[in-house]
Design a protein around this motif. Structure first.
Motif, PDB file in Angstrom:
ATOM      1  N   UNK A 337      -5.892   0.963  34.572  1.00 35.85           N
ATOM      2  CA  UNK A 337      -5.285   2.303  34.554  1.00 35.85           C
ATOM      3  C   UNK A 337      -4.343   2.417  33.363  1.00 35.85           C
ATOM      4  N   UNK A 338      -4.726   3.284  32.423  1.00 36.73           N
ATOM      5  CA  UNK A 338      -3.955   3.374  31.176  1.00 36.73           C
ATOM      6  C   UNK A 338      -3.378   4.772  31.005  1.00 36.73           C
ATOM      7  N   UNK A 339      -2.276   4.859  30.284  1.00 34.90           N
ATOM      8  CA  UNK A 339      -1.655   6.153  29.993  1.00 34.90           C
ATOM      9  C   UNK A 339      -1.982   6.566  28.563  1.00 34.90           C
ATOM     10  N   UNK A 340      -2.528   7.782  28.419  1.00 32.17           N
ATOM     11  CA  UNK A 340      -2.899   8.262  27.077  1.00 32.17           C
ATOM     12  C   UNK A 340      -1.648   8.408  26.207  1.00 32.17           C
ATOM     13  N   UNK A 341      -0.604   8.977  26.799  1.00 33.97           N
ATOM     14  CA  UNK A 341       0.591   9.278  25.996  1.00 33.97           C
ATOM     15  C   UNK A 341       1.270   7.994  25.515  1.00 33.97           C
ATOM     16  N   UNK A 342       1.272   6.996  26.396  1.00 35.01           N
ATOM     17  CA  UNK A 342       1.863   5.709  25.983  1.00 35.01           C
ATOM     18  C   UNK A 342       1.037   5.068  24.887  1.00 35.01           C
ATOM     19  N   UNK A 343      -0.274   5.248  24.997  1.00 37.33           N
ATOM     20  CA  UNK A 343      -1.138   4.652  23.982  1.00 37.33           C
ATOM     21  C   UNK A 343      -0.938   5.339  22.635  1.00 37.33           C
ATOM     22  N   UNK A 344      -0.824   6.670  22.675  1.00 37.32           N
ATOM     23  CA  UNK A 344      -0.581   7.415  21.436  1.00 37.32           C
ATOM     24  C   UNK A 344       0.750   6.972  20.829  1.00 37.32           C
ATOM     25  N   UNK A 345       1.761   6.816  21.686  1.00 32.19           N
ATOM     26  CA  UNK A 345       3.064   6.391  21.177  1.00 32.19           C
ATOM     27  C   UNK A 345       2.975   4.979  20.589  1.00 32.19           C
ATOM     28  N   UNK A 346       2.236   4.098  21.258  1.00 33.58           N
ATOM     29  CA  UNK A 346       2.077   2.726  20.745  1.00 33.58           C
ATOM     30  C   UNK A 346       1.364   2.772  19.389  1.00 33.58           C
ATOM     31  N   UNK A 347       0.350   3.616  19.273  1.00 33.49           N
ATOM     32  CA  UNK A 347      -0.393   3.694  18.001  1.00 33.49           C
ATOM     33  C   UNK A 347       0.497   4.231  16.890  1.00 33.49           C
ATOM     34  N   UNK A 348       1.339   5.210  17.226  1.00 34.32           N
ATOM     35  CA  UNK A 348       2.246   5.766  16.213  1.00 34.32           C
ATOM     36  C   UNK A 348       3.255   4.687  15.781  1.00 34.32           C
ATOM     37  N   UNK A 349       3.828   3.983  16.768  1.00 34.62           N
ATOM     38  CA  UNK A 349       4.826   2.943  16.446  1.00 34.62           C
ATOM     39  C   UNK A 349       4.185   1.836  15.614  1.00 34.62           C
ATOM     40  N   UNK A 350       2.972   1.450  16.002  1.00 29.88           N
ATOM     41  CA  UNK A 350       2.295   0.355  15.313  1.00 29.88           C
ATOM     42  C   UNK A 350       1.909   0.751  13.880  1.00 29.88           C
ATOM     43  N   UNK A 351       1.594   2.037  13.705  1.00 34.04           N
ATOM     44  CA  UNK A 351       1.124   2.496  12.389  1.00 34.04           C
ATOM     45  C   UNK A 351       2.274   2.663  11.396  1.00 34.04           C
ATOM     46  N   UNK A 352       3.488   2.875  11.908  1.00 40.11           N
ATOM     47  CA  UNK A 352       4.604   3.245  11.037  1.00 40.11           C
ATOM     48  C   UNK A 352       4.983   2.108  10.086  1.00 40.11           C
TER      49      UNK A 352
END
Ligand code: GAP
Length: 480
Positions: A337-352
């Protein structure tokens, strides 16, 4: 209504996300509403990519998982059966001075509303005893607001899958083991929404309920011993431990495939105290956010708790007839069970990333580069004419844009110096830029109908023929 800034990096990420249109506060013109966020043009693309990739890997690429798209409001008995009406609550304390309501387990690290420099535990005011506060949003179905008409916004998408288990298994002709997956909104009246979108009141989940044989049936059919490590080729007679391990591995592989490296993730095995009432084991997949290592996804072994509960509360059988084993049983379930919003936030943080990049005059400048994996990048290719006041360049650039647009999300830009245009695309994570210049038009006859292809992460530039451009980009973006 924005929460206090956690640290400098998060501040930069939040500022970039607003400035470039990834994430906005909901209802910002009215001061915002705590725990609700909107996705701007780039955020909407990023989120859609995440959901599409999850859906592709969870059902379209597999023969043993089918999809569902259920309603947000369901019969209130669903939540009685699942236990959410009675147990989905957090113990809360009220501060008698500032009137704030805080999670009892978080008062130590939550700022006081009246004295933000102090924590709630230290502000010196009296608190009430902890009381249970149900996290489900309540509403009324129909025009009359009576207790009989109460309904809830779903706090998880999972229950619709259990409630529709019989229908889906009847129509899909799937045999156990098989799964049903769903992406959709979920709502929780979180007491302290925090860490930007991480803990929101409205969010999206991507959930799979993967139904398996009870261990006794699997083992009677020669199932692998529980200690045996799962492989990438699932066996129908695995017990829950193998399936649980299998899904943890599948999910870790998927995170890597969308650009979250394994060293940005950690696994947390929930202790007995942490386990939900229905779970035999849960592994949380955690991401190293700038504000701490926090849960992205939970992979739970939910036994046959939910289907059994729905059978009892609805009076409808949830049993499955296993033709192989010639017996009936209520299937068990493994739930990633995954959260889309958390994943988007993780991707943004990781990309920065902040990188030193030479500007047009060769002077090194500190610039933001969002190093999104190409599969999630909101825009895949920027297309530019070198100069906007040369109709031949503009015409050719638009032709190249039209050539690429049907294949991936492209952005045409003719405004400003070319270096500025590269910088704008770097800042939103566009993996490639294509520039049409005078050589493209044949000023140097050897370079006629070639373009400059610039890579975001290396800033390398190469010359590619227009004829080869689509194939080159597809290969660079990892597309077939
Ligand atoms: N069906 C199981 C379930 O809902 P959960 O751990 O409560 O389990 C699953 O939620 C995932 O949903 C979490 O790992 C997280 O990614 C996401 N999630 C839960 N609450 C959230 C919230 N308030 N804001 C954003 N995402 C949330």
């Amino acid at each position: 209504m924005a929460e206090p800034k956690v640290n400098e990096l998060m501040e930069k990420i939040v500022s970039l996300s607003k400035r470039r249109g990834f994430i906005f506060q909901s209802s910002e013109i009215y001061g915002g509403i705590n725990g609700f966020w909107d996705y701007g043009p780039l955020g909407a693309e990023l989120k859609r990519n995440v959901k599409d990739l999850w859906w592709q890997s969870m059902t379209r690429d597999r023969e043993d998982v089918v999809g569902l798209d259920a309603t947000i409001i369901m019969h209130p008995k669903v939540w009685e059966a699942s236990g959410h009406t009675s147990t989905f609550s957090d113990p809360m304390v009220d501060c008698k001075d500032c009137k704030g309501r805080f999670r009892a387990d978080q008062v130590d690290n939550t700022p006081c509303l009246k004295k933000p420099s102090k924590m709630v535990t230290e502000c010196g005011s009296d608190k009430t005893e902890p009381r249970a506060f149900n996290l489900m949003f309540k509403t009324y179905v129909g025009p009359v607001e009576t207790e009989d008409n109460v309904a809830y916004l779903r706090p998880e998408t999972a229950q619709a899958i259990f409630a529709q288990f019989k229908n889906v298994s009847d129509v899909s002709r799937q045999k156990i083991p098989f799964g049903i997956c769903q992406i959709g909104k979920a709502f929780r009246n979180e007491i302290n929404p925090r860490n930007y979108t991480f803990r929101s009141r409205e969010f999206e989940q991507m959930e799979l309920e993967f139904f398996i044989k009870p261990d006794e049936i699997a083992h009677a059919q020669g199932g692998a011993p529980a200690e045996e490590a799962p492989t990438d080729s699932p066996e129908s007679n695995w017990g829950w431990k193998q399936w649980h391990g299998y899904w943890v591995n599948q999910r870790l592989n998927w995170y890597e495939s969308i650009g979250l490296p394994s060293d940005s993730l950690e696994l947390h095995w929930q202790t007995d105290d942490e386990l939900a009432h229905y779970a035999r084991a849960t592994v949380d997949i955690m991401f190293k956010f700038p504000f701490g290592v926090q849960e992205l996804e939970g992979v739970a072994a939910r036994s046959n708790y939910d289907l059994t509960q729905h059978q009892e509360h609805s009076g409808k059988s949830m049993e499955y007839f296993d033709e192989e084993a010639k017996t009936r049983y209520i299937p068990h379930v493994i739930e990633p069970s995954a959260g889309v919003d958390r994943m988007v936030l993780a991707l943004i943080c990781n990309a920065y990333h902040e990188a030193m990049i030479p500007n047009a005059k060769g002077v090194m400048e500190k610039r933001i580069v969002m190093r999104f994996h190409p599969s999630v990048a909101p825009i895949k290719v920027g297309v530019f004419p070198l100069l906007k006041n040369k109709p031949e360049l503009v015409e050719k650039a638009k032709a190249v844009y039209d050539l690429l647009k049907p294949h991936f999300n492209c952005f045409y830009d003719e405004a400003g110096a070319i270096g500025k245009r590269y910088a704008r695309q770097d800042e939103i994570g566009t993996p490639y830029c294509v520039t049409i210049d005078f050589d493209t038009l044949g000023e140097n006859p050897d370079l006629l109908d070639t373009v400059t292809l610039r890579e975001r992460d290396t800033t390398n530039q190469s010359r590619v023929t227009i004829q080869d451009l689509l194939a080159t980009l597809k290969s660079g973006l990892g597309l077939p």
